[in-house]
Every structure is written in structure tokens, then in C-alpha cells.
Design a protein around this motif. Structure first.
Motif, PDB file in Angstrom:
ATOM      1  N   TRP A   1      12.689  43.426  58.647  1.00 16.54           N
ATOM      2  CA  TRP A   1      13.445  42.951  57.485  1.00 16.54           C
ATOM      3  C   TRP A   1      14.905  43.258  57.748  1.00 16.54           C
ATOM      4  CZ3 TRP A   1      16.751  45.651  54.323  1.00 16.54           C
ATOM      5  CH2 TRP A   1      17.093  45.080  53.092  1.00 16.54           C
TER       6      TRP A   1
ATOM      7  N   ALA B   1      17.547  38.910  48.334  1.00 17.61           N
ATOM      8  CA  ALA B   1      18.266  40.084  48.817  1.00 17.61           C
ATOM      9  C   ALA B   1      17.968  41.327  48.001  1.00 17.61           C
ATOM     10  CB  ALA B   1      19.769  39.811  48.805  1.00 17.61           C
ATOM     11  N   ASP B   2      17.511  41.148  46.759  1.00 18.86           N
ATOM     12  CA  ASP B   2      17.350  42.308  45.886  1.00 18.86           C
ATOM     13  C   ASP B   2      15.985  42.974  45.978  1.00 18.86           C
ATOM     14  OD1 ASP B   2      16.022  40.198  44.788  1.00 18.86           O
ATOM     15  OD2 ASP B   2      16.793  40.448  42.746  1.00 18.86           O
TER      16      ASP B   2
ATOM     17  N   SER C   1      24.840  39.872  50.702  1.00 19.22           N
ATOM     18  CA  SER C   1      24.392  40.199  49.348  1.00 19.22           C
ATOM     19  C   SER C   1      23.535  39.111  48.727  1.00 19.22           C
ATOM     20  CB  SER C   1      25.610  40.460  48.455  1.00 19.22           C
ATOM     21  OG  SER C   1      26.439  39.300  48.403  1.00 19.22           O
TER      22      SER C   1
ATOM     23  N   ARG D   1      19.031  42.428  56.080  1.00 20.85           N
ATOM     24  CA  ARG D   1      19.841  41.838  55.012  1.00 20.85           C
ATOM     25  C   ARG D   1      21.238  41.566  55.558  1.00 20.85           C
ATOM     26  NH1 ARG D   1      19.727  45.512  50.361  1.00 20.85           N
ATOM     27  NH2 ARG D   1      21.551  46.504  51.302  1.00 20.85           N
TER      28      ARG D   1
ATOM     29  N   ARG E   1      21.035  37.114  50.380  1.00 19.31           N
ATOM     30  CA  ARG E   1      19.689  36.899  50.910  1.00 19.31           C
ATOM     31  C   ARG E   1      19.359  37.945  51.966  1.00 19.31           C
ATOM     32  NH1 ARG E   1      20.430  31.565  54.851  1.00 19.31           N
ATOM     33  NH2 ARG E   1      22.168  32.391  56.069  1.00 19.31           N
ATOM     34  N   ALA E   2      18.069  38.041  52.225  1.00 17.33           N
ATOM     35  CA  ALA E   2      17.563  38.861  53.328  1.00 17.33           C
ATOM     36  C   ALA E   2      16.668  37.974  54.184  1.00 17.33           C
ATOM     37  CB  ALA E   2      16.795  40.060  52.789  1.00 17.33           C
ATOM     38  N   HIS E   3      16.258  38.496  55.334  1.00 13.65           N
ATOM     39  CA  HIS E   3      15.374  37.743  56.235  1.00 13.65           C
ATOM     40  C   HIS E   3      14.213  38.628  56.680  1.00 13.65           C
ATOM     41  CE1 HIS E   3      19.078  35.229  57.627  1.00 13.65           C
ATOM     42  NE2 HIS E   3      18.513  34.712  56.560  1.00 13.65           N
TER      43      HIS E   3
END
Length: 310
Positions: free
Chosen positions: A202, A263-264, A207, A204, A209-211
Motif C-alpha cells: 500500500w 486515501a483516508d 492526499s 499513498r 488517493r492511495a494505491h
């Protein structure tokens, strides 16, 4: 290409092989630039045969700050690092500890030999002395491959770090080194290795999104067939409602599927969905029949969203 030695005359394309088509070896290059070039073909899976091959690829291409313990065939302990200060291939501390970098400033067509060349030089260097592995990269590295130097029975366990503080552990670092460390830390993206899942990371990048970037250990053709079966059967490439499958990288002969995530949500929230998806994939991998028309179309769609980075 100019730095590679021609070993034979350019080979005539086998019957039915278009010289401008992808090479049948799976390198991602055109046939005329690969096995048909007359040059020694690149090593597609440089880390094949090493424990944790998928994690080697992740540390080489995806993970900013991580370490893993290695053991050589003669029993010496080595610390593998995703990257070392200034992209240094290897260094030997005053204590005699060897640090080996996997992300190098230059590389040849056999990354395993590049890193192995650096390791061989570090094993011979005195404690606290600079490591000089000689030329590494385009001209071709002259040393042994990692597979020749490392104990292949030793486990490969990755530790992801929040910063590059491990660079200075056990050293009496001065102000300049501390300043360099702080500068390097500013470039790190938050990264977590998902527990219980091989080479699933994982990250990020911002702020918004994350992947999830997951280096899969299966052979590329086998994996793509399984993914196509899932997609054609209506099994989405999703990890949850609204989670988008972004596509895939291809690196060192392995495929790296990528998902966009909110992202959160913390990294740990994705362990269970990813585990469930892997179970569906493993079931699809057991099927050996040729793909039908729908599955072939699904496979073509997956390939259209895949790019080669190495």
C-alpha cells in the motif's frame, strides 16, 4: 545497444515471426531488438531463483525505504537496502556490516549481475573503506550474479521503514550526513507491506488517493490467462465497491497489478479484501483449458492497460 557486444550475426526470424512483433521470449521488445538482434538477449527475470523474487522486484522498483537480511554462501550476513545514500551500490561500515543497494544509478541487461558485482566487491573490501565494484551498468558488469553468491535457503523477509534512518544506524554521523538524510526523507511516500500477502504494498502518493501495488509471483502468461478468466466470468478486478483497477506494470518479468484506493482508509483495511481476491485468483490459476473468445477479449483489455517499466 551500443554498449552491448554482438555475440552472433543477426538471426533470421523464424517462420511466422514478424521481426517488428514482440519477441516470443516475452521480453517486451521487438524480435529484431531482442533474440533477432545478434546481441546477447536481456535477462528478463533477473531475480528468478532467489527467495522472495516478487519482493526483490518491489524493492527495486516500488518501495522507497526498506531492508532485508541476506546470507552469502560462505555464511556472511548482508543487509539489503532498497537504496543507499547517493545511489551507492554497496558500502562497508567500520563495524564490518555490509549494506547492499538494489536501486542503482545505472544497470545493464542483467540486474542480478550488476548487484552481484557490487556485493562481490563489498565482500572483499576492508571495513570502513569505499567499495569499488568497477563499471556497473551499460557496459556490462563483470562480477557474479546474486544467485551465485547468496544462500538460497535463507528466508527473505522485508522490513519497510518510515524513513532512511537505517542509513546512519551505528554510525557517528556528522551534520552533513544528517542534512542529507533529512533531504532524502522528504521524498519518501508512505508505504506499508500488507501482512500475510507476498509483495503487496500500500502506498499513498498524495492526499487524494492511495494505491495497492502487488507484484505477482506467477509467470506472466499464466497470470494474464487467470485474470482474463475472472474478468470474462464477471468476477471484477475490484477489491470493494467503488475501488478502481488502474492497470498493471511489468517489471523484471513479473506483472504488478495496481488499484486506486481512497486515501483516508488505512493500509490494514485492505488486507482482507486483497486476501479474498487472491483466493479467487488462485482458483482461476488451476484452470488449464484454452481461453474462449470472451476470455481472449478480456485478456486483450488487460494487456492494453499494462506498461513495461523494466
Amino acid at each position: 545497444m551500443a554498449s552491448r557486444k554482438r555475440t552472433t550475426a543477426p538471426a533470421a526470424a523464424p517462420e511466422g515471426v514478424n521481426p517488428k512483433a514482440p519477441c516470443p521470449c516475452g521480453s517486451g521488445r521487438r524480435y529484431k531488438h531482442c533474440h533477432g538482434s545478434g546481441y546477447a538477449p536481456p535477462v528478463i527475470r533477473s531475480f528468478e531463483g532467489l527467495p522472495g523474487e516478487a519482493d526483490w522486484v518491489a524493492l527495486r522498483e516500488l518501495v522507497p525505504a526498506a531492508t532485508a537480511a541476506l546470507r552469502t554462501t560462505d555464511g556472511r550476513d548482508v543487509t539489503l537496502a532498497s537504496v543507499l545514500p547517493g545511489g551507492t551500490p554497496a558500502l562497508v561500515r567500520e563495524s564490518g556490516e555490509i549494506l547492499l543497494g538494489v536501486q542503482l544509478q545505472a544497470s545493464s541487461d542483467d540486474v542480478s549481475r550488476d548487484i552481484g558485482t557490487a556485493l562481490a566487491a563489498a565482500l572483499e573490501a576492508p571495513a570502513g573503506a569505499p567499495v569499488d565494484p568497477g563499471p556497473i551498468g551499460g557496459a556490462g558488469s563483470a562480477g557474479p550474479r546474486l544467485q551465485e553468491l547468496l544462500d538460497l535457503t535463507a528466508p527473505f523477509e522485508v522490513t519497510v521503514h518510515e524513513d532512511f534512518g537505517f542509513w546512519l544506524e551505528g554510525t557517528d554521523a556528522g551534520a552533513a550526513a544528517q542534512a542529507g538524510l533529512q533531504h532524502a526523507n522528504e521524498s519518501i511516500l508512505p508505504t506499508v507491506r500488507l501482512a500475510g500477502l507476498e509483495a503487496a504494498y500500500w502506498v499513498r502518493p498524495g492526499s487524494e488517493r492511495a494505491h495497492l501495488r502487488w507484484v505477482r509471483p506467477e509467470r506472466e502468461e499464466q497470470l494474464l490467462d487467470a485474470l482474463a478468466r475472472l474478468r470474462a466470468a464477471g468476477e471484477p478486478m475490484l477489491l470493494g465497491e467503488g475501488i478502481r483497477y488502474a492497470g498493471a506494470f511489468r517489471a523484471h518479468g513479473l506483472v504488478v497489478p495496481v488499484w486506486d484506493l481512497p486515501a483516508d482508509a488505512p493500509a490494514e483495511d485492505w488486507i482482507e479484501p486483497a486476501t479474498q481476491w487472491q483466493a479467487r485468483l488462485e482458483q482461476a490459476l488451476t484452470v488449464t483449458e484454452p481461453l474462449d473468445a470472451d476470455e481472449r477479449r478480456a485478456r486483450a483489455g488487460l494487456l492494453s492497460r499494462q506498461i513495461t517499466i523494466r
